[in-house]
Design an enzyme around this catalytic site. Structure first.
Site, PDB file in Angstrom:
ATOM      1  N   LYS A  22       0.842  -1.213   0.000  1.00 20.99           N
ATOM      2  CA  LYS A  22       0.000   0.000   0.000  1.00 20.99           C
ATOM      3  C   LYS A  22       0.869   1.253   0.000  1.00 20.99           C
ATOM      4  CE  LYS A  22      -1.623   1.645   4.025  1.00 20.99           C
ATOM      5  NZ  LYS A  22      -1.555   3.006   4.536  1.00 20.99           N
ATOM      6  N   ARG A  92      -4.470  10.824   4.368  1.00 16.48           N
ATOM      7  CA  ARG A  92      -3.428  11.819   4.602  1.00 16.48           C
ATOM      8  C   ARG A  92      -2.342  11.786   3.521  1.00 16.48           C
ATOM      9  NH1 ARG A  92      -0.413  12.861   7.893  1.00 16.48           N
ATOM     10  NH2 ARG A  92      -1.155  14.673   8.984  1.00 16.48           N
ATOM     11  N   CYS A 116      -4.630  12.751  13.032  1.00 19.70           N
ATOM     12  CA  CYS A 116      -5.358  11.498  12.873  1.00 19.70           C
ATOM     13  C   CYS A 116      -5.244  10.711  14.166  1.00 19.70           C
ATOM     14  CB  CYS A 116      -4.876  10.705  11.659  1.00 19.70           C
ATOM     15  SG  CYS A 116      -3.451   9.697  11.939  1.00 19.70           S
ATOM     16  N   ARG A 121       0.676  14.445  13.521  1.00 17.16           N
ATOM     17  CA  ARG A 121       1.219  14.249  12.176  1.00 17.16           C
ATOM     18  C   ARG A 121       1.335  15.535  11.352  1.00 17.16           C
ATOM     19  NH1 ARG A 121      -1.101   8.761   9.754  1.00 17.16           N
ATOM     20  NH2 ARG A 121       0.823   8.906   8.588  1.00 17.16           N
ATOM     21  N   PRO A 122       2.169  16.460  11.823  1.00 20.95           N
ATOM     22  CA  PRO A 122       2.366  17.697  11.054  1.00 20.95           C
ATOM     23  C   PRO A 122       3.107  17.431   9.740  1.00 20.95           C
ATOM     24  CG  PRO A 122       3.943  17.563  12.857  1.00 20.95           C
ATOM     25  CD  PRO A 122       3.006  16.390  13.015  1.00 20.95           C
ATOM     26  N   ILE A 123       3.105  18.418   8.846  1.00 20.27           N
ATOM     27  CA  ILE A 123       3.848  18.263   7.580  1.00 20.27           C
ATOM     28  C   ILE A 123       4.901  19.363   7.451  1.00 20.27           C
ATOM     29  CG2 ILE A 123       2.072  17.004   6.286  1.00 20.27           C
ATOM     30  CD1 ILE A 123       1.414  19.833   5.016  1.00 20.27           C
ATOM     31  N   LEU A 125       7.992  19.448   7.991  1.00 19.64           N
ATOM     32  CA  LEU A 125       9.273  19.104   7.368  1.00 19.64           C
ATOM     33  C   LEU A 125       9.146  19.069   5.839  1.00 19.64           C
ATOM     34  CD1 LEU A 125      10.390  16.329   9.909  1.00 19.64           C
ATOM     35  CD2 LEU A 125      11.038  18.738   9.895  1.00 19.64           C
ATOM     36  N   ASP A 304       4.356   0.318  12.243  1.00 17.41           N
ATOM     37  CA  ASP A 304       3.146  -0.260  11.646  1.00 17.41           C
ATOM     38  C   ASP A 304       2.929  -1.723  12.042  1.00 17.41           C
ATOM     39  OD1 ASP A 304       2.741   2.162  10.478  1.00 17.41           O
ATOM     40  OD2 ASP A 304       3.353   1.566   8.468  1.00 17.41           O
ATOM     41  N   VAL A 326       7.871   6.532  17.182  1.00 15.62           N
ATOM     42  CA  VAL A 326       7.600   7.246  15.926  1.00 15.62           C
ATOM     43  C   VAL A 326       6.377   8.158  16.045  1.00 15.62           C
ATOM     44  CG1 VAL A 326       7.143   6.999  13.458  1.00 15.62           C
ATOM     45  CG2 VAL A 326       8.698   5.406  14.597  1.00 15.62           C
TER      46      VAL A 326
HETATM   47  C1  EPZ Z   1       4.334   6.799   6.638  1.00 14.66           C
HETATM   48  O1  EPZ Z   1       3.622   7.883   7.211  1.00 14.66           O
HETATM   49  C2  EPZ Z   1       3.335   5.692   6.482  1.00 14.66           C
HETATM   50  N1  EPZ Z   1       2.245   6.133   5.622  1.00 14.66           N
HETATM   51  C3  EPZ Z   1       2.806   5.271   7.829  1.00 14.66           C
HETATM   52  O2  EPZ Z   1       1.971   4.149   7.611  1.00 14.66           O
HETATM   53  C4  EPZ Z   1       3.971   4.854   8.723  1.00 14.66           C
HETATM   54  O3  EPZ Z   1       3.478   4.568  10.004  1.00 14.66           O
HETATM   55  C5  EPZ Z   1       4.998   5.982   8.794  1.00 14.66           C
HETATM   56  O4  EPZ Z   1       5.404   6.375   7.468  1.00 14.66           O
HETATM   57  C6  EPZ Z   1       6.241   5.615   9.583  1.00 14.66           C
HETATM   58  O5  EPZ Z   1       6.808   4.462   9.045  1.00 14.66           O
HETATM   59  C7  EPZ Z   1       2.367   6.077   4.319  1.00 14.66           C
HETATM   60  O6  EPZ Z   1       3.400   5.714   3.784  1.00 14.66           O
HETATM   61  C8  EPZ Z   1       1.195   6.484   3.518  1.00 14.66           C
HETATM   62  P1  EPZ Z   1       6.510  10.111   8.780  1.00 14.66           P
HETATM   63  P2  EPZ Z   1       4.257   9.359   7.217  1.00 14.66           P
HETATM   64  O7  EPZ Z   1       6.511  11.353   7.987  1.00 14.66           O
HETATM   65  O8  EPZ Z   1       5.000   9.558   5.963  1.00 14.66           O
HETATM   66  C9  EPZ Z   1       6.619  13.303  12.375  1.00 14.66           C
HETATM   67  C10 EPZ Z   1       0.111   2.762   8.049  1.00 14.66           C
HETATM   68  O9  EPZ Z   1      -0.473   2.203   9.016  1.00 14.66           O
HETATM   69  N2  EPZ Z   1       6.664  14.311  11.310  1.00 14.66           N
HETATM   70  O10 EPZ Z   1       7.720   9.249   8.708  1.00 14.66           O
HETATM   71  O11 EPZ Z   1       3.159  10.294   7.556  1.00 14.66           O
HETATM   72  C11 EPZ Z   1       5.258  12.616  12.400  1.00 14.66           C
HETATM   73  O12 EPZ Z   1       4.324  13.364  13.128  1.00 14.66           O
HETATM   74  C12 EPZ Z   1       0.711   4.082   8.231  1.00 14.66           C
HETATM   75  O13 EPZ Z   1       0.192   2.262   6.911  1.00 14.66           O
HETATM   76  C13 EPZ Z   1       6.798  15.636  11.656  1.00 14.66           C
HETATM   77  O14 EPZ Z   1       6.890  15.979  12.839  1.00 14.66           O
HETATM   78  O15 EPZ Z   1       5.248   9.206   8.439  1.00 14.66           O
HETATM   79  C14 EPZ Z   1       5.571  11.299  13.020  1.00 14.66           C
HETATM   80  O16 EPZ Z   1       5.582  11.411  14.424  1.00 14.66           O
HETATM   81  C15 EPZ Z   1       0.202   4.975   9.238  1.00 14.66           C
HETATM   82  N3  EPZ Z   1       6.801  16.580  10.674  1.00 14.66           N
HETATM   83  C16 EPZ Z   1       6.962  11.009  12.502  1.00 14.66           C
HETATM   84  O17 EPZ Z   1       7.506  12.246  12.076  1.00 14.66           O
HETATM   85  C17 EPZ Z   1       6.697  16.232   9.355  1.00 14.66           C
HETATM   86  O18 EPZ Z   1       6.711  17.136   8.494  1.00 14.66           O
HETATM   87  C18 EPZ Z   1       7.008  10.014  11.341  1.00 14.66           C
HETATM   88  O19 EPZ Z   1       6.214  10.484  10.282  1.00 14.66           O
HETATM   89  C19 EPZ Z   1       6.579  14.886   9.016  1.00 14.66           C
HETATM   90  C20 EPZ Z   1       6.574  13.932  10.012  1.00 14.66           C
END
Ligand code: EPZ
Length: 428
Positions: A22, A92, A116, A121-123, A125, A304, A326
């Site tokens: 996925k 998202r 969520c 889950r901010p963006i 970065l 996950d 995480v």
């Molecule tokens: C991806 O989410 C996956 N989703 C998630 O899968 C997975 O849990 C996660 O990576 C970690 O492996 C998809 O690929 C669609 P991150 P993502 O950016 O990209 C913080 C599932 O069940 N962060 O690595 O959103 C954030 O809040 C899911 O399939 C910031 O602070 O994960 C989190 O605490 C759910 N600022 C951490 O980093 C940002 O700009 C990791 O987030 C970005 C992230």
């Protein structure tokens, strides 16, 4: 809303196939925005999140056709560059259209995804990275308004190895002017899969799968054809199912190297694990022990799989300390596991599990997010009697035919299809 009925206590035996990933498929679909024409993807899982991505691409003018597990996306310049709130709030990962749109068309308006169930889950970065590449970013009316004449290569150091941030910047950088270097990049296999597709499209990318990725921007990309990698989280969930229910299960069409952290912990817990180039066999030899687990970005133990592994620890001998590093709120499954008789004490990001082999008893429980749903189904396999998991639309976002796969191994599992929204008033 559909529910899942699980009758516990049956050992699982046999062979089951892994579907496409996925979290790779979604990003590949969005990468198609980088080049006009017909992109072809094979091994695309049939999931609600893939349908949501297709809807978003269609709203951006693309034609998306599914034929079995092959999806073609025919892209052309969109009339509007907006990813609407109605689409983004369903998924998202829609934020991943920002990088491609901005790089190719110099503009994008993407709804902010909001928080969520598993964290805020901010963006930030993603946005800081794009600003470093020269984009103007404004947050207005719940939307990110991004624009740039042409993005410029930049050095971007992530303070956390964000998966989505790495993917968004990597896609944006393929068409930027000059070289972009991402430091502390995420190293997940899905990032390597995306890089491999971008390279097929003509991008110049080195280092994907390591913590430093170098992207040299090119003028134009072309559509290509690609097969999505196996879903390591689905494979891991099926392996834990084999472990928790006892028996002898072989999960095929997976990549054992993507699952090393899980397999290490299962061996430590006392399970017999055998791997081949593309399969994992798990055998229960009885008397599995609790082990400690700390989630971390790849190649660490995947967040996950934390909920599913916790279910396993609930029925193992001893005490397990599970630490979630995480996401800040990824223990929503705990209160539901307690309803099945588990002994878990969560505090902030640490949960202490006191294993109770044979101690779970079926009960009605409610899914709160995708992986929490999977953990409740797995706990149901180990519980005495009947467990009914409601709100399994979460499960349908990320698991293709989980009930068929588990029942083919001998599990007592059945979907209860319902049109009624009788549980719609339950607390989300
Ligand atoms: C991806 O989410 C996956 N989703 C998630 O899968 C997975 O849990 C996660 O990576 C970690 O492996 C998809 O690929 C669609 P991150 P993502 O950016 O990209 C913080 C599932 O069940 N962060 O690595 O959103 C954030 O809040 C899911 O399939 C910031 O602070 O994960 C989190 O605490 C759910 N600022 C951490 O980093 C940002 O700009 C990791 O987030 C970005 C992230």
């Amino acid at each position: 809303m559909d529910k899942m009925k699980v009758i516990g206590g049956r050992a699982l035996r046999g062979t089951v196939r892994t579907s496409g990933a996925k979290n790779s498929a979604l990003k590949l679909l969005f990468a198609s925005l980088l080049a006009d024409g017909k992109h072809t993807f094979h091994n695309v899982p049939k999931l609600m999140d893939v349908d949501s991505s297709a809807n978003l691409l269609e709203s951006l003018g693309a034609k998306v056709v599914r034929n079995g597990h092959t999806v073609t996306v025919e892209t052309r310049p969109p009339a509007s560059f907006e990813a609407h709130y109605d689409l983004v709030r369903k998924m998202r990962a829609s934020i991943l259209c920002l990088g491609p749109l901005l790089a190719k068309y110099g503009q994008a308006q993407v709804s902010l995804p909001g928080g969520c169930a598993i964290g805020s889950r901010p963006i930030n970065l993603h946005l800081d990275g794009m600003k470093a590449m020269g984009a103007e970013i404004e947050l207005r009316g719940g939307y990110v308004h991004a624009s740039a004449k042409r993005l410029k290569g930049a050095n971007i150091l992530f303070e956390f190895a964000t998966v989505g941030g790495t993917e968004n910047i990597m896609m944006a950088a393929t068409l930027a002017e000059g070289v972009t270097v991402i430091e502390n990049a995420a190293k997940e296999p899905e990032i390597v899969d995306l890089a491999n597709y971008l390279i097929k499209m003509g991008a110049k990318i080195e280092g994907a799968g390591t913590s430093i990725i170098r992207i040299e921007g090119v003028e134009k990309l072309k559509p290509a054809e690609h097969t999505v990698i196996p879903d390591r989280i689905e494979a891991g969930t099926l392996i834990i199912a084999g472990a928790i229910a006892g028996g002898d299960v072989t999960v095929t069409d997976c990549v054992p190297e993507h699952l090393e952290a899980l397999l290490l912990k299962l061996r430590e817990a006392g399970y017999g694990i055998e791997t081949s180039a593309n399969s994992v066999r798990v055998r229960s030899t009885g008397g599995a022990r609790c082990v400690d687990v700390t989630t971390a970005p790849h190649p660490g133990f995947p967040t996950d799989l934390q909920a599913q592994f916790m279910a396993l620890m609930c029925v193992s001998e001893g005490v397990s300390v599970i630490t979630e590093t995480v996401f800040e709120n990824r223990f929503m499954h705990v209160t539901e596991l307690l309803r099945l008789g588990a002994d878990v004490t969560p505090k902030s990001r640490v949960a202490v599990v006191r294993g109770r082999p044979g101690g779970l008893e079926g009960a009605p429980v409610m899914a709160t997010d995708l992986r929490a749903s999977a953990s409740l189904v797995l706990a149901g396999l180990a519980a005495r009697g009947e467990t009914v998991v409601s709100r399994i639309y979460h499960l349908d976002r990320g698991y293709e035919n989980l009930e068929q796969k588990l029942s083919s191994l001998g599990a007592g599992i059945e979907r209860i299809v319902s049109d009624s929204s009788d549980d719609a008033s339950e607390t989300p």
